[in-house]
Design a protein around this motif. Structure first.
Motif, short mmCIF file in Angstrom:
data_model
loop_
_atom_site.label_atom_id
_atom_site.label_comp_id
_atom_site.label_asym_id
_atom_site.label_seq_id
_atom_site.Cartn_x
_atom_site.Cartn_y
_atom_site.Cartn_z
N ALA A 120 11.70 16.18 23.09
CA ALA A 120 11.05 15.74 21.66
C ALA A 120 11.21 14.27 21.60
N TYR A 121 10.08 13.66 21.33
CA TYR A 121 9.99 12.20 21.21
C TYR A 121 10.04 11.86 19.93
N VAL A 122 11.22 11.27 19.25
CA VAL A 122 11.38 11.12 17.77
C VAL A 122 11.23 9.81 17.68
N THR A 123 10.34 9.39 16.44
CA THR A 123 10.04 8.02 16.14
C THR A 123 10.73 7.73 14.76
N GLY A 124 11.19 8.60 13.91
CA GLY A 124 11.70 8.73 12.94
C GLY A 124 12.76 9.30 12.42
N HIS A 125 13.46 9.05 11.37
CA HIS A 125 14.58 9.96 10.77
C HIS A 125 14.13 11.34 10.41
N ILE A 126 15.00 12.38 11.09
CA ILE A 126 14.76 13.87 10.93
C ILE A 126 16.02 14.41 11.11
N PRO A 127 16.21 15.68 10.47
CA PRO A 127 17.66 16.29 10.56
C PRO A 127 17.94 16.74 11.86
N PRO A 128 19.25 16.47 12.44
CA PRO A 128 19.66 16.67 13.73
C PRO A 128 19.28 18.05 14.12
N PHE A 129 18.66 18.55 15.32
CA PHE A 129 18.52 19.53 15.82
C PHE A 129 19.72 20.51 15.72
N LEU A 130 20.90 19.85 16.47
CA LEU A 130 22.12 20.31 16.42
C LEU A 130 23.10 19.21 16.12
N ALA A 131 23.98 19.30 15.59
CA ALA A 131 25.15 18.14 15.09
C ALA A 131 26.44 19.01 15.73
N PRO A 132 27.55 18.35 15.69
CA PRO A 132 28.94 18.92 16.17
C PRO A 132 29.25 20.14 15.28
N TYR A 133 29.05 20.10 14.14
CA TYR A 133 29.55 21.26 13.12
C TYR A 133 28.55 22.55 13.25
N HIS A 134 27.58 22.37 13.90
CA HIS A 134 26.78 23.72 14.11
C HIS A 134 27.13 24.48 15.25
N ILE A 135 27.91 23.94 16.18
CA ILE A 135 28.24 24.81 17.33
C ILE A 135 29.49 25.61 17.12
N LYS A 136 29.41 26.78 17.29
CA LYS A 136 30.40 27.90 17.07
C LYS A 136 30.89 28.44 18.35
N ALA A 137 32.35 28.89 18.22
CA ALA A 137 33.11 29.25 19.47
C ALA A 137 32.07 30.65 20.33
N ASP A 138 31.56 31.51 19.18
CA ASP A 138 30.65 32.59 19.60
C ASP A 138 29.43 32.27 20.11
N SER A 139 29.01 31.21 20.11
CA SER A 139 27.42 30.68 20.34
C SER A 139 27.11 31.08 21.81
N ARG A 140 25.98 31.46 22.10
CA ARG A 140 25.70 31.79 23.22
C ARG A 140 25.38 30.60 24.02
N LEU A 141 24.57 29.57 23.30
CA LEU A 141 24.38 28.37 24.12
C LEU A 141 25.51 27.68 24.79
N LYS A 142 25.12 27.50 25.89
CA LYS A 142 26.14 27.03 26.96
C LYS A 142 26.00 25.48 27.54
N VAL A 143 24.46 25.32 27.75
CA VAL A 143 24.19 24.02 28.44
C VAL A 143 23.16 23.41 27.74
N ILE A 144 23.19 22.05 27.32
CA ILE A 144 22.08 21.33 26.84
C ILE A 144 21.80 20.04 28.01
N SER A 145 20.44 20.03 27.94
CA SER A 145 19.95 18.90 28.77
C SER A 145 19.01 17.94 27.86
N ASP A 146 19.67 17.09 27.39
CA ASP A 146 18.80 16.00 26.43
C ASP A 146 17.89 15.03 27.45
#
Length: 361
Positions: free
Chosen positions: A240-266
């Motif tokens: 995503a090309y972001v040019t203004g303030h938006i709520p984060p897609f993910l912040a540290p407090y969103h990630i849980k121990a049982d989350s399926r997500l394992k890899v992020i490429s920003d």
């Protein structure tokens, strides 16, 4: 009328092998009456001999500092920290107009020396669309690295990419490398945010070619972010090309121990901006250790945030990008009449005004 001089500098970054000007393009510029000077480079994917054979004037690395003041200095990535005063017009990706880290120091160098900054990111037509970008190959490589990292996580083995990145000779060689990391028949699922852009299309292409099921999000899906949906994918590719303030897609407090997500490429990789939609890391990752552990409250997610991904496919990336740039390099001599350069210069002036106002405040 004096000839315009375009001066291609050697890149200060040791891992940068791409070029915004091909030997064939340099020949076209000279045929159009533009003088072309090429600094010798032992990194550039196209050899010095190819430019010399095209008829370019050759110079030593760093000679741009003493080039005639009316020469336009062309590059890709950041300038070295010296000289403190910049007297030329420079074309490159400066990452300074959104108030990123060090933006005031950089702009002050131009203001002090009387030069100007034509940031490639702001080369836009009157429709607001960028005319030249490495986006496709950035998304392509960002997804490739994420895929290899996911296979290694799944196999519970040492990360291959964290043994140090090296440029691939070709897209075919990269495909073979990815296939060599595959374990079993299970394929991951991936979410690409910014799927409609250049980077997103590159990420989707390589993921789908390797059998990955891809969910594609655009602006509509990020107006009210479904974070559970993000966490229910194996891989997240942010383009995503972001040019203004938006709520984060993910912040540290969103990630849980049982989350399926394992890899992020920003792929967008803008950690120094106030607009960063993935505040999970504080600085880009490097070629030596491209995957780090993202900041999180509970679960472990590997995060890749390399800011010059297309350098890992320097030949393909250079050919595509330089082809986009060439028509605008031809109009540099009359840039006040070309809307793309007018818009680019306006972005620089706006950034300088913002800096001046912040200093006064």
């Amino acid at each position: 009328m004096k000839k315009l001089t375009i001066w291609l500098r050697d890149e200060a970054r040791t891992t940068e092998r791409r070029t915004p000007l091909l030997p064939e393009g340099a020949k076209e510029l000279m045929a159009a009456g533009i003088e072309v000077v090429i600094e010798k480079s032992d990194k550039r994917i196209f050899t010095d001999a190819l430019y010399a054979d095209a008829g370019c004037t050759m110079a030593s690395p760093g000679d741009w500092e003493t080039a005639p003041t009316d020469a336009v200095i062309l590059g890709l990535k950041e300038l070295p920290p010296e000289p403190r005063s910049l007297i030329h017009s420079h074309i490159y990706f400066a990452h300074a107009f959104k108030k990123q880290s060090g933006w005031q120091t950089l702009l002050s160098r131009f203001l002090r020396g009387g030069g100007s900054l034509l940031d490639i990111e702001y080369m836009k037509g009157d429709d607001g669309r960028r005319v030249a970008a490495f986006g496709f190959w950035a998304g392509y490589m960002g997804a490739a690295l994420a895929l290899m990292q996911w296979y290694d996580r799944k196999a519970e083995r040492t990360s291959f990419i964290n043994q140090g990145l090296r440029p691939s000779d070709s897209a075919k060689a990269l495909d073979d490398l990815i296939k060599s990391r595959v374990v079993g028949s299970e394929q991951p699922t991936a979410l690409v945010i910014g799927a409609g852009g250049r980077s997103g299309s590159g990420a989707i292409k390589i993921l789908e070619r390797h059998g990955v099921r891809v969910t594609k999000w655009g602006r509509a899906e990020t107006k009210d972010v479904d974070r559970e949906a993000i966490l229910n994918h194996d891989i997240l590719i942010n383009c995503a090309y972001v040019t203004g303030h938006i709520p984060p897609f993910l912040a540290p407090y969103h990630i849980k121990a049982d989350s399926r997500l394992k890899v992020i490429s920003d792929v967008s990789c803008d950690p120094f901006s106030d607009y960063n939609p993935l505040p999970l890391y504080s600085a880009p990752t490097c070629w030596k250790t491209p995957a780090i552990t993202a900041k999180s409250v509970e679960g472990r997610v590997d995060l890749i945030a390399v800011d010059n991904l297309p350098s890992l496919l320097p030949m393909e990336a250079s050919i595509e990008f330089a082809t986009m740039m060439l028509p605008y390099l031809k109009t540099l001599a009359t840039r006040t009449q070309d809307p793309v350069w007018v818009n680019c210069d306006a972005a620089y002036r706006h950034a300088c005004d913002a800096m001046t106002k912040s200093e006064v405040a």
